[in-house]
Design a protein around this motif. Sequence first.
Motif, PDB file in Angstrom:
ATOM      1  N   CYS A 193      52.073  59.612  37.712  1.00 37.73           N
ATOM      2  CA  CYS A 193      51.011  59.685  36.548  1.00 37.73           C
ATOM      3  C   CYS A 193      49.967  60.248  37.982  1.00 37.73           C
ATOM      4  N   THR A 194      48.955  61.528  37.243  1.00 34.91           N
ATOM      5  CA  THR A 194      48.514  61.753  37.826  1.00 34.91           C
ATOM      6  C   THR A 194      47.177  61.579  39.817  1.00 34.91           C
ATOM      7  N   LYS A 195      46.416  62.280  40.337  1.00 39.34           N
ATOM      8  CA  LYS A 195      46.010  61.530  41.282  1.00 39.34           C
ATOM      9  C   LYS A 195      44.487  60.406  41.022  1.00 39.34           C
ATOM     10  N   ASP A 196      44.388  60.848  39.717  1.00 42.83           N
ATOM     11  CA  ASP A 196      42.785  60.365  39.565  1.00 42.83           C
ATOM     12  C   ASP A 196      43.458  59.128  38.591  1.00 42.83           C
ATOM     13  N   ASN A 197      44.596  58.520  38.671  1.00 44.99           N
ATOM     14  CA  ASN A 197      45.168  57.887  37.962  1.00 44.99           C
ATOM     15  C   ASN A 197      45.126  56.198  38.218  1.00 44.99           C
ATOM     16  N   TYR A 198      45.009  55.588  37.448  1.00 45.42           N
ATOM     17  CA  TYR A 198      45.596  54.162  37.682  1.00 45.42           C
ATOM     18  C   TYR A 198      47.061  53.436  36.713  1.00 45.42           C
ATOM     19  N   ILE A 199      47.498  52.096  37.324  1.00 41.34           N
ATOM     20  CA  ILE A 199      48.536  52.014  36.732  1.00 41.34           C
ATOM     21  C   ILE A 199      48.291  50.538  36.286  1.00 41.34           C
ATOM     22  N   ASP A 200      47.274  49.640  35.001  1.00 42.06           N
ATOM     23  CA  ASP A 200      46.333  49.034  35.918  1.00 42.06           C
ATOM     24  C   ASP A 200      47.833  47.908  35.362  1.00 42.06           C
ATOM     25  N   LEU A 211      41.596  55.533  28.792  1.00 45.88           N
ATOM     26  CA  LEU A 211      43.034  54.505  28.566  1.00 45.88           C
ATOM     27  C   LEU A 211      43.874  55.162  27.812  1.00 45.88           C
ATOM     28  N   ARG A 212      45.414  54.885  28.365  1.00 41.96           N
ATOM     29  CA  ARG A 212      46.850  55.602  27.561  1.00 41.96           C
ATOM     30  C   ARG A 212      47.398  54.613  27.921  1.00 41.96           C
ATOM     31  N   ILE A 213      48.703  54.072  27.023  1.00 47.25           N
ATOM     32  CA  ILE A 213      49.710  53.575  27.029  1.00 47.25           C
ATOM     33  C   ILE A 213      50.737  54.249  27.176  1.00 47.25           C
ATOM     34  N   GLU A 214      51.392  54.821  27.851  1.00 44.57           N
ATOM     35  CA  GLU A 214      53.163  55.602  28.045  1.00 44.57           C
ATOM     36  C   GLU A 214      53.996  54.514  28.076  1.00 44.57           C
ATOM     37  N   LEU A 215      55.383  55.283  27.176  1.00 46.30           N
ATOM     38  CA  LEU A 215      56.582  54.671  27.779  1.00 46.30           C
ATOM     39  C   LEU A 215      57.688  55.365  27.989  1.00 46.30           C
ATOM     40  N   ARG A 216      58.098  55.264  29.228  1.00 40.90           N
ATOM     41  CA  ARG A 216      59.302  55.535  30.394  1.00 40.90           C
ATOM     42  C   ARG A 216      59.820  55.179  29.806  1.00 40.90           C
ATOM     43  N   ILE A 235      50.341  57.457  24.186  1.00 40.69           N
ATOM     44  CA  ILE A 235      49.070  57.203  23.021  1.00 40.69           C
ATOM     45  C   ILE A 235      48.073  56.639  23.900  1.00 40.69           C
ATOM     46  N   PRO A 236      46.775  58.086  23.563  1.00 46.30           N
ATOM     47  CA  PRO A 236      45.003  58.006  23.704  1.00 46.30           C
ATOM     48  C   PRO A 236      44.637  56.726  23.365  1.00 46.30           C
ATOM     49  N   LEU A 237      43.386  56.045  23.997  1.00 44.75           N
ATOM     50  CA  LEU A 237      43.154  55.207  23.303  1.00 44.75           C
ATOM     51  C   LEU A 237      41.684  55.091  23.357  1.00 44.75           C
ATOM     52  N   ASP A 238      41.027  54.896  21.873  1.00 46.47           N
ATOM     53  CA  ASP A 238      39.914  54.397  22.003  1.00 46.47           C
ATOM     54  C   ASP A 238      38.821  54.002  23.044  1.00 46.47           C
ATOM     55  N   CYS A 282      36.798  52.813  29.909  1.00 46.37           N
ATOM     56  CA  CYS A 282      36.665  51.670  31.109  1.00 46.37           C
ATOM     57  C   CYS A 282      35.525  51.533  31.894  1.00 46.37           C
ATOM     58  N   VAL A 283      34.907  50.328  31.477  1.00 47.91           N
ATOM     59  CA  VAL A 283      33.695  50.468  31.918  1.00 47.91           C
ATOM     60  C   VAL A 283      33.700  49.131  33.556  1.00 47.91           C
ATOM     61  N   LYS A 284      34.721  47.771  32.803  1.00 49.18           N
ATOM     62  CA  LYS A 284      34.689  47.070  34.274  1.00 49.18           C
ATOM     63  C   LYS A 284      35.795  47.312  35.170  1.00 49.18           C
ATOM     64  N   THR A 285      36.018  46.369  36.060  1.00 46.04           N
ATOM     65  CA  THR A 285      37.237  46.519  37.286  1.00 46.04           C
ATOM     66  C   THR A 285      39.110  45.411  37.095  1.00 46.04           C
ATOM     67  N   ILE A 286      38.301  44.968  35.211  1.00 45.70           N
ATOM     68  CA  ILE A 286      39.340  44.120  34.761  1.00 45.70           C
ATOM     69  C   ILE A 286      40.431  45.437  34.860  1.00 45.70           C
ATOM     70  N   PRO A 287      41.668  44.776  35.377  1.00 40.29           N
ATOM     71  CA  PRO A 287      43.188  45.504  35.084  1.00 40.29           C
ATOM     72  C   PRO A 287      43.357  45.744  33.389  1.00 40.29           C
ATOM     73  N   PHE A 288      43.221  46.614  32.163  1.00 37.20           N
ATOM     74  CA  PHE A 288      44.381  45.698  31.020  1.00 37.20           C
ATOM     75  C   PHE A 288      45.627  46.892  30.907  1.00 37.20           C
ATOM     76  N   ARG A 289      45.778  45.139  30.105  1.00 41.87           N
ATOM     77  CA  ARG A 289      47.373  44.872  30.504  1.00 41.87           C
ATOM     78  C   ARG A 289      48.122  45.279  28.656  1.00 41.87           C
ATOM     79  N   CYS A 290      49.646  45.115  28.900  1.00 40.14           N
ATOM     80  CA  CYS A 290      49.966  44.688  27.481  1.00 40.14           C
ATOM     81  C   CYS A 290      51.001  43.701  27.495  1.00 40.14           C
ATOM     82  N   CYS A 291      50.770  43.713  26.592  1.00 37.02           N
ATOM     83  CA  CYS A 291      53.298  43.198  26.574  1.00 37.02           C
ATOM     84  C   CYS A 291      53.889  43.311  24.646  1.00 37.02           C
ATOM     85  N   ALA A 292      54.986  43.415  25.778  1.00 39.04           N
ATOM     86  CA  ALA A 292      56.260  42.872  24.361  1.00 39.04           C
ATOM     87  C   ALA A 292      56.472  42.264  23.280  1.00 39.04           C
ATOM     88  N   LEU A 293      56.707  42.988  22.777  1.00 43.19           N
ATOM     89  CA  LEU A 293      56.601  42.583  20.825  1.00 43.19           C
ATOM     90  C   LEU A 293      58.325  42.236  20.666  1.00 43.19           C
TER      91      LEU A 293
END
Length: 435
Positions: free
Chosen positions: A315-322, A343-348, A359-362, A365-376
């Motif tokens: 990712c770029t220098k201004d991004n976190y991988i949550d 926030l966005r989700i990327e598939l690699r 996919i950019p998401l609407d 990100c206000v809080k410091t809690i990381p965003f997560r996803c799970c596989a279906l």
Amino acid sequence: MSQLCPINKCARTSRGLCDCCQKNLCLQHLSEHNALLVAELNPFTDEINALGNRLSTLNIQNITSNHHQKLQQWRDDCFKKINYFFERKCQEIDQLINEKIEQHRKQLNEISLKIADRINAQETTRKDIDSLNSSIAHLKTEMNKIEQICFTIDTRPLVIDDSFVVIQKTTEHEIDLSTLWRAYRTIDRPEDSFLSLADNDQHLLLHLNPNLCLFDREMNKVNQVLWNQLDIQDMCWSSTLDQFIVLGRKTIFLISENTMSINEVKAIREGDWLSCTCSDTVLFVSTNELGSSIVEFALVPTMKSIKKWKSPITCTKDNYIDGIVYKNENLALMIMNDIKKSLRIELRSASNLDYIWSIPLDVTCVKTIPFRCCALTCNEWLIVDYETEQMLQITKDGEIKTILHYYPRPYRATLFEGNKLVIVTTDSVLLHSIQ
């Protein structure tokens, strides 16, 4: 009347209809078009050869080892039940004999007391002598019977039919979260419990302060252990190690499913970790820093670092991988931009981090809690958006399929056993049945 070939600057007469472009071309251009089509066959040959090589190098033992372990566990459980039953019946026999011996011991004591009384009193009668003699003779006879005791034991053969173990091919079906049923099981989360969770086919691992707790398929607690370490950043399951992996801020721990023992991987103290996921051979860990890196650790024979992907590949220098989640040779990355708070989700690709879709998401990100996803199932993904109290179902092609508003506010989720959705909220863990 003949017509000219429609190819630019070609003065030849058209001689035939080309199937690919539906134009009447001259012989030369027909031949060129045919050569182009034939050339497209070559990559197919390469792909078929590659697939053939992959098929020939498949390790059947690796593919089936997890299933063999389940059968082994079933066999061990059956042996335990048989051994327990055997021990119980042996104890039953021993008890019957012990009861008889105790009965005779009481009779022996009674006779002994009578004799002692007569001796102390220095007085007895012929009737007393005859009575004692008769009692002793009867006791001798009864004790002889003990040594000759026999039991009639009726046994029936243990019949095991195929219904005891049913092996079925699993066919994944697409999940429709728009019809998510109400939670049918709720577990309270104590204050200061960490949000992370992980599961395998049998059990779910949660932190319920102050313990790490193991739950079965119906969310019944089956085991727990005191967690006296520092923060839990993330968790995942390794089928290769047959253990849960708990990611601390600076350390990695292995948790035994059977004993709940906690073992620190002391050789790994490389950085500030944020998220983790496992393939069959590799543990992927993202770092908690701007321009997050992804570190790969080999699982066997010992866990050790084998590769590190850095910005700007990750990712770029201004991004976190949550968050980072592995499924079917791919990695889903939850990426947060620290400047835009977006926030966005990327598939690699898991093998080389090649970009597949994003996919950019609407979300702001206000809080410091990381965003997560799970596989279906069917290579789909579920994003947990605690900011807007939503969950987003993403198709395998990178399209938003369903947006589900969820209350209480969701923070983490996992698909458990293929047909249950476990959701961690502010103060509870909820179990949903899904179609």
